[in-house]
Design an enzyme around this catalytic site. Structure first.
Site, PDB file in Angstrom:
ATOM      1  N   LYS A 146     -31.826  77.744 -27.781  1.00 10.10           N
ATOM      2  CA  LYS A 146     -32.611  77.034 -26.755  1.00 10.10           C
ATOM      3  C   LYS A 146     -32.161  75.576 -26.751  1.00 10.10           C
ATOM      4  O   LYS A 146     -32.262  74.888 -27.778  1.00 10.10           O
ATOM      5  CB  LYS A 146     -34.107  77.116 -27.060  1.00 10.10           C
ATOM      6  CG  LYS A 146     -34.736  78.429 -26.633  1.00 10.10           C
ATOM      7  CD  LYS A 146     -36.251  78.353 -26.706  1.00 10.10           C
ATOM      8  CE  LYS A 146     -36.872  79.684 -26.293  1.00 10.10           C
ATOM      9  NZ  LYS A 146     -38.335  79.704 -26.477  1.00 10.10           N
ATOM     10  N   LYS A 231     -36.199  84.030 -38.017  1.00  9.79           N
ATOM     11  CA  LYS A 231     -35.835  83.549 -36.674  1.00  9.79           C
ATOM     12  C   LYS A 231     -34.645  84.345 -36.140  1.00  9.79           C
ATOM     13  O   LYS A 231     -34.613  84.757 -34.978  1.00  9.79           O
ATOM     14  CB  LYS A 231     -35.516  82.053 -36.736  1.00  9.79           C
ATOM     15  CG  LYS A 231     -34.973  81.491 -35.437  1.00  9.79           C
ATOM     16  CD  LYS A 231     -35.990  80.738 -34.627  1.00  9.79           C
ATOM     17  CE  LYS A 231     -35.562  80.533 -33.191  1.00  9.79           C
ATOM     18  NZ  LYS A 231     -35.925  79.289 -32.603  1.00  9.79           N
ATOM     19  N   HIS A 252     -48.786  78.221 -30.751  1.00  7.97           N
ATOM     20  CA  HIS A 252     -48.299  77.211 -29.815  1.00  7.97           C
ATOM     21  C   HIS A 252     -49.145  77.098 -28.540  1.00  7.97           C
ATOM     22  O   HIS A 252     -49.057  76.108 -27.832  1.00  7.97           O
ATOM     23  CB  HIS A 252     -46.839  77.486 -29.442  1.00  7.97           C
ATOM     24  CG  HIS A 252     -45.867  77.162 -30.558  1.00  7.97           C
ATOM     25  ND1 HIS A 252     -45.968  77.722 -31.810  1.00  7.97           N
ATOM     26  CD2 HIS A 252     -44.793  76.328 -30.607  1.00  7.97           C
ATOM     27  CE1 HIS A 252     -44.989  77.253 -32.583  1.00  7.97           C
ATOM     28  NE2 HIS A 252     -44.272  76.403 -31.878  1.00  7.97           N
ATOM     29  N   HIS A 256     -49.973  73.340 -27.582  1.00  5.14           N
ATOM     30  CA  HIS A 256     -49.503  72.601 -26.411  1.00  5.14           C
ATOM     31  C   HIS A 256     -50.660  71.888 -25.711  1.00  5.14           C
ATOM     32  O   HIS A 256     -50.511  70.766 -25.219  1.00  5.14           O
ATOM     33  CB  HIS A 256     -48.756  73.530 -25.446  1.00  5.14           C
ATOM     34  CG  HIS A 256     -47.431  73.966 -25.998  1.00  5.14           C
ATOM     35  ND1 HIS A 256     -46.783  75.106 -25.578  1.00  5.14           N
ATOM     36  CD2 HIS A 256     -46.639  73.412 -26.941  1.00  5.14           C
ATOM     37  CE1 HIS A 256     -45.642  75.231 -26.259  1.00  5.14           C
ATOM     38  NE2 HIS A 256     -45.544  74.214 -27.087  1.00  5.14           N
ATOM     39  N   HIS A 269     -45.882  67.777 -33.154  1.00  3.94           N
ATOM     40  CA  HIS A 269     -45.827  69.192 -32.789  1.00  3.94           C
ATOM     41  C   HIS A 269     -46.284  70.099 -33.940  1.00  3.94           C
ATOM     42  O   HIS A 269     -47.080  71.022 -33.740  1.00  3.94           O
ATOM     43  CB  HIS A 269     -44.399  69.539 -32.352  1.00  3.94           C
ATOM     44  CG  HIS A 269     -44.246  70.967 -31.922  1.00  3.94           C
ATOM     45  ND1 HIS A 269     -44.884  71.496 -30.816  1.00  3.94           N
ATOM     46  CD2 HIS A 269     -43.559  72.002 -32.472  1.00  3.94           C
ATOM     47  CE1 HIS A 269     -44.580  72.774 -30.699  1.00  3.94           C
ATOM     48  NE2 HIS A 269     -43.783  73.110 -31.700  1.00  3.94           N
TER      49      HIS A 269
HETATM   50  N1  GLY Z   1     -38.957  77.748 -30.745  1.00  4.80           N
HETATM   51  C1  GLY Z   1     -39.182  79.039 -30.246  1.00  4.80           C
HETATM   52  C2  GLY Z   1     -37.934  79.774 -29.891  1.00  4.80           C
HETATM   53  O1  GLY Z   1     -36.862  79.367 -30.283  1.00  4.80           O
HETATM   54  O2  GLY Z   1     -37.999  80.745 -29.192  1.00  4.80           O
END
Ligand code: GLY
Length: 367
Positions: A146, A231, A252, A256, A269
């Site tokens: 991202k 991840k 989140h 947010h 954050h």
């Molecule tokens: N930070 C969430 C993602 O990389 O999808």
């Protein structure tokens, strides 16, 4: 000694390498592991990180035969905009970066996201390498592709999915990370324990303290290995977030809203994610999604990290919070999406949280 986590995606493969002192191996790994043979490199960083680690990164790349130029962008989320990307392009022109040249991001999530976006768009895409220097960037932002910048109307509205050629994580650089940022990164680590990895959760549960570098140091390689593995496993199943990747947004939804209502930057954050995870856990308890006894287990880890577990004292208008939730990017067909735990290590995505449950939880979290 280093740990290598392979990332395998349909169109590209790369490695996440974790190891103390790896910063000095950056140049060697760019050649040997990422296959980067073109010699031109643009190193993008901010003045604070560059002061600490710029020379070492450059020395390592120069020793491996790379011709390194630098682009130093101002530090901070407020500079994550297209103007900074223009600055990277200007340096790319000045140094005649070619199709096969590389941009290297040395910094936290802001530098990583911007460098990735500049690399994705310069000459329609050149190689880039992530060298994250904050815990949050190590376990989250640097992996998964991202990239992007903020628009005045909202965070990360401009961007691209664009994968790095290599992610190099040297835990020792966290020694200079401000403690508040270290704790913010721990929020994402705790998240992986709840959504994916019960052993990580239990390891955090056993730790006496998680609130500063020396306390975390003995666990750091394992914390990084497990978080990055989580991840990578999620992103490998769903690179473009059409399904399971959304579970990475655990905590989140409320986070947010808290960030936007307090004014970005006041609550950082990670702190907001801590609050959001407490809320998500309590909503799951209200809806009988998980055993209520798991709530204090999760909340104790968050508190042990010295992250907040209550809403900021000025957020007392629950209707306003609920209104802001309905403006979130993750709203689909007017329904707010929540990621709720079912057990430690397992979450589900739902758009069916009754307002009454949300209100009960927000009420108990007001200060
Ligand atoms: N930070 C969430 C993602 O990389 O999808």
């Amino acid at each position: 000694m280093s740990v290598v986590i392979p990332v395998k995606l349909p169109h590209t493969d790369y490695e996440v390498t974790i190891g103390a002192g790896m910063l000095d191996r950056l140049g060697a790994l760019m050649g040997d592991r990422a296959g980067i043979s073109n010699k031109k490199v643009l190193l993008v960083s901010n003045p604070i990180i560059f002061d600490h680690y710029g020379e070492r990164a450059i020395a390592s790349m120069t020793a491996a035969g790379y011709d390194v130029e630098t682009c130093i962008l101002p530090a901070g989320e407020q500079h994550k905009h297209l103007g900074s990307i223009q600055q990277v392009y200007d340096e790319a022109i000045a140094h005649r970066l070619e199709r096969k040249s590389t941009m290297v991001a040395l910094g936290g999530g802001v530098i990583g996201d911007m460098t990735g976006f500049a690399a994705a768009t310069w000459l329609r895409g050149i190689s880039f390498v992530q060298v994250p220097t904050s815990l949050l960037a190590m376990v989250d932002a640097s992996i998964g592709g991202k990239t992007g910048v903020n628009h005045p109307q909202g965070k990360n509205l401009i961007g691209a999915f664009y994968q790095p050629k290599l992610v190099l994580i040297d835990p020792e650089v966290l020694e200079t990370l401000p403690v508040r940022e270290l704790r913010a990164g721990m929020a994402e680590v705790i998240k992986y324990g709840v959504i994916w990895d019960p052993e990580l959760f239990e390891m955090l549960e056993r730790a006496e303290r998680l609130d500063e570098f020396e306390a975390v140091r003995p666990l750091l390689t394992e914390i990084l290995r497990r978080s990055c593995q989580a991840k990578v496993e999620v992103v490998s199943q769903d690179e473009k977030e059409s399904g399971i990747r959304a579970i990475l947004n655990y905590g989140h939804t409320i986070a947010h809203a808290v960030e936007s209502l307090t004014g970005y930057g006041k609550v950082n954050h990670g702190e907001a994610v801590g609050i959001g995870m407490v809320a998500a856990g309590a909503i799951a308890r209200e809806l009988d999604w998980w055993d209520g006894a798991n709530c204090p287990r999760q909340d104790d880890i968050i508190a042990k990290t010295q992250l907040p577990t209550k809403l900021p004292s000025k957020l007392t208008d629950l209707d306003k919070i609920i209104d802001v939730l309905s403006l979130d990017k993750k709203v689909e067909d007017g329904k707010v999406r929540f990621i709720l735990p079912q057990e430690i290590g397992k979450v589900e995505i739902t758009s069916d949280v009754p307002k009454s449950a949300l209100r009960t939880v927000l009420q108990e979290m007001t200060n």
